[in-house]
Design a protein around this motif. Structure first.
Motif, short mmCIF file in Angstrom:
data_model
loop_
_atom_site.label_atom_id
_atom_site.label_comp_id
_atom_site.label_asym_id
_atom_site.label_seq_id
_atom_site.Cartn_x
_atom_site.Cartn_y
_atom_site.Cartn_z
N THR A 176 0.82 -1.26 -0.29
CA THR A 176 -0.32 -0.40 0.03
C THR A 176 0.91 1.37 0.53
O THR A 176 0.32 1.37 -0.36
CB THR A 176 -0.92 -0.04 1.06
OG1 THR A 176 -1.31 -1.12 0.92
CG2 THR A 176 -1.44 1.67 1.57
N THR A 177 1.73 1.28 0.81
CA THR A 177 2.85 2.51 0.96
C THR A 177 3.41 2.44 -0.16
O THR A 177 3.73 3.39 -0.76
CB THR A 177 3.64 2.24 2.42
OG1 THR A 177 4.43 1.04 2.32
CG2 THR A 177 3.00 2.74 3.07
N PRO B 14 7.19 8.34 -4.27
CA PRO B 14 8.02 8.48 -5.41
C PRO B 14 8.44 7.26 -6.35
O PRO B 14 9.35 6.33 -4.73
CB PRO B 14 9.04 9.76 -5.17
CG PRO B 14 8.77 9.74 -4.07
CD PRO B 14 7.25 9.19 -3.31
N PRO B 15 8.13 6.68 -6.96
CA PRO B 15 7.82 7.49 -8.31
C PRO B 15 6.81 7.22 -9.10
O PRO B 15 5.99 7.62 -9.50
CB PRO B 15 9.20 7.13 -9.73
CG PRO B 15 9.42 5.84 -9.21
CD PRO B 15 9.13 5.31 -7.78
N LEU B 16 5.58 6.48 -8.04
CA LEU B 16 4.39 6.26 -8.00
C LEU B 16 3.01 7.02 -7.24
O LEU B 16 2.41 7.26 -8.04
CB LEU B 16 4.16 5.05 -7.61
CG LEU B 16 5.12 4.20 -8.25
CD1 LEU B 16 4.91 2.51 -7.59
CD2 LEU B 16 4.85 3.41 -9.76
N LEU B 17 3.50 8.02 -6.72
CA LEU B 17 2.81 9.46 -5.85
C LEU B 17 2.22 10.04 -7.06
O LEU B 17 0.61 9.96 -6.95
CB LEU B 17 4.10 10.35 -5.02
CG LEU B 17 3.16 11.57 -4.52
CD1 LEU B 17 1.81 10.79 -3.58
CD2 LEU B 17 3.82 11.98 -2.95
N LYS B 18 2.55 10.52 -7.14
CA LYS B 18 1.92 11.63 -8.46
C LYS B 18 1.24 10.96 -9.53
O LYS B 18 -0.27 11.14 -9.50
CB LYS B 18 2.72 12.08 -9.68
CG LYS B 18 3.49 13.53 -8.78
CD LYS B 18 4.61 13.88 -9.94
CE LYS B 18 5.16 15.05 -9.36
NZ LYS B 18 6.18 15.66 -9.77
N VAL B 19 1.38 9.88 -10.04
CA VAL B 19 0.17 9.12 -10.58
C VAL B 19 -0.45 8.65 -10.11
O VAL B 19 -2.42 8.11 -10.48
CB VAL B 19 1.00 7.35 -11.18
CG1 VAL B 19 0.26 7.11 -12.26
CG2 VAL B 19 1.75 7.90 -12.41
#
Length: 518
Positions: free
Chosen positions: A290-291, A296-301
């Motif tokens: 989950t976290t 990053p790098p998946l946060l913005k998406v």
């Protein structure tokens, strides 16, 4: 001295020259080598039916509740809560099924969840009151919700990258027409007039209960059909089971081409370090999965996709559950000879005001009406046909233009929300309402993004969390819609058009399709 080659030897030699062996390949190249044939078509059908079975369990409840409103003595608030209860089950089960799907397998997850879901869905048809029915529907939807991650992921990981997006959008057609399928089933069942007393339960078994039972059968049927298919080769590879993954690929190749599994050109799979996993405690693994989505790098998406999921599900799943209520009121007014010069919002306001009687000038009581108009069922079928056809066209035309297709759908839905407030023709309002609901087409496109933008080890969790968020939004939406429609119908649709336009702005900043393909 040269040996002459026989006909069979020449044929073998020609095949070798045309199709050289790829002794080592990564999983995507190996999937490309399996082709696209009978196995993929069969899996597409079964995954589509699995999603449709889940959709019937979730969205078919609206027809059951509409027909049970008098038997269960439902108020408007209880009706909204019972209709939306299956959405809570999706929220409760999403993260757990994401973990099970990513650690135990997509196929096993689907077979287990759909079987148990069938049991609870069938039992709900014998519920003596709305509270017990809500609990049973909560349990059934908690299990059938595994289809959100399992079906899409199993299908996407079992076909080539070239056919993946189109296959998943085609799979969404079944989900889009799930409520229409319920309407088709309800058409001959609900007009029946039987009533069989079951004394020890204190109920009278009426047609709406039979409808609830029939709606549960597809869950069991799809669980049985999944026995004829294999686990996702990508999942097997991610768990370090290279030989099993290769065997599955060989069987898919043989089924698609009709050739021997030994002719499969790939003899060894190249491991990808991204897919490697290790055994850990369940809670720790779920937390890490989950976290990882919110770093990053998946946060913005993740933030972009999750916002879009929220708006799309609030609209598509939220309002679709009110379709029987809205269309039933529309056709009731039209059949009574009214509705002239009214837009859809005015029609709904008129129906709400006429659904109460005033006693002694002070006591207000709701008039109980469990009759579902024939035209309401036909309109639900029509919407299902429209949504499925639109999704089919979408799947065949927007494979490389997903972002633009999503923008078009969301903006069109926002405009329809405005027009059904403006155009003073009741039938036109109903048509604009159908177009407004087509926002749900974006769900299929979003599912493709979740497969393409996340690694295999996180894909199931990302999909399940998105559905958990989406169904939570839909649950809030269903209850909010009930309250808002009673208060101010016109403001409800204007507010939704603003939300949709904000989603369109954010969709513009999704990764461009060319970059995704690269």
């Amino acid at each position: 001295m040269h040996l002459k080659l026989g006909k069979s030897d020449k044929k073998i030699e020609a095949e070798k020259q045309c199709q050289p062996l790829k002794y080592a390949a990564d999983i995507e190249d190996a999937l490309d080598a399996t082709g696209f044939g009978k196995y993929n078509f069969g899996l597409l059908l079964v995954c589509s039916w699995t999603l449709q079975a889940m959709g019937m369990d979730l969205f078919g409840t609206s027809f059951v509740v509409a027909a049970a409103v008098c038997d269960l003595a439902l108020s408007m608030q209880q009706r909204a809560l019972l209709t939306a209860t299956p959405l809570i089950g999706v929220v409760l089960g999403a993260q757990l099924w994401g973990y099970v799907s990513d650690t135990k397998g997509r196929r096993l997850t689907l077979m287990l969840s759909m079987s148990v879901g069938f049991v609870f869905a069938a039992l709900s048809s014998f519920a003596p009151n709305w509270e017990i029915m809500a609990l049973l529907k909560l349990a059934s939807s908690t299990f059938t919700s595994a289809s959100n991650s399992g079906a899409y992921t199993l299908l996407g990981e079992s076909c080539s990258q070239r056919a993946r997006g189109r296959s998943m959008l085609l799979c969404t057609c079944a989900l889009m027409c799930s409520q229409a399928t319920v309407a088709v089933i309800a058409y001959p069942i609900l007009p029946l007039s039987f009533a069989y007393p079951i004394d020890f339960l204190g109920i009278s078994y009426r047609p709406w209960r039979l409808l609830a039972l029939v709606m549960a059968i597809p869950c069991l049927a799809t669980a049985c059909l999944l026995h004829f298919f294999h686990e996702s080769p990508k999942f097997l590879l991610s768990r370090g089971q290279h030989e099993k993954a290769l065997e599955v690929l060989k069987k898919i190749y043989a089924c698609n081409t009709g050739k021997s599994p030994e002719n499969f050109p790939v003899k060894k799979l190249i491991d990808d370090s991204e897919e490697a996993t290790c055994e850990e405690s369940m809670l720790k693994a779920m937390w890490q999965q989950t976290t990882a989505l919110f770093r990053p790098p998946l946060l913005k998406v993740t933030l972009k996709l999750f916002y879009l999921v929220t708006i799309v599900y609030m609209t598509g799943s939220g309002f679709i559950l009110w379709l029987p209520y809205i269309m039933n009121n529309l056709f009731s007014v039209l059949e009574s000879g009214g509705g002239s010069g009214m837009n859809l919002c005015t029609v709904l306001r008129h129906s709400i005001d006429s659904a109460v009687v005033v006693g002694n000038g002070t006591v207000i009581q709701e008039v109980c009406n469990d009759t579902i108009q024939e035209t309401t069922l036909l309109s639900a079928m029509s919407y299902g046909a429209l949504a499925s056809s639109a999704n089919l066209v979408l799947s065949l035309t927007c494979g490389s233009r997903k972002r633009l297709a999503m923008l078009f759908i969301i903006v069109l839905s926002a405009l329809a929300a405005v027009l059904l407030n403006v155009v003073a023709v009741p039938i036109a309002g109903g048509i604009f309402f159908f177009i407004f609901l087509l926002c749900a087409l974006s769900m299929g496109i979003l599912s493709v993004y979740f497969v393409e933008l996340y690694p295999t080890s996180l894909r199931g969790m990302a999909s399940c969390l998105s559905v958990m968020l989406g169904r939570s939004s839909a649950f809030l939406g269903v209850n909010a819609i009930g309250a808002l429609i009673s208060a101010n119908v016109r403001a409800t649709f204007y507010a939704w058009s603003v939300l949709l336009m904000s989603a369109a702005v954010l969709a513009w900043y999704l990764p461009k399709d060319k970059k995704l393909n690269q």
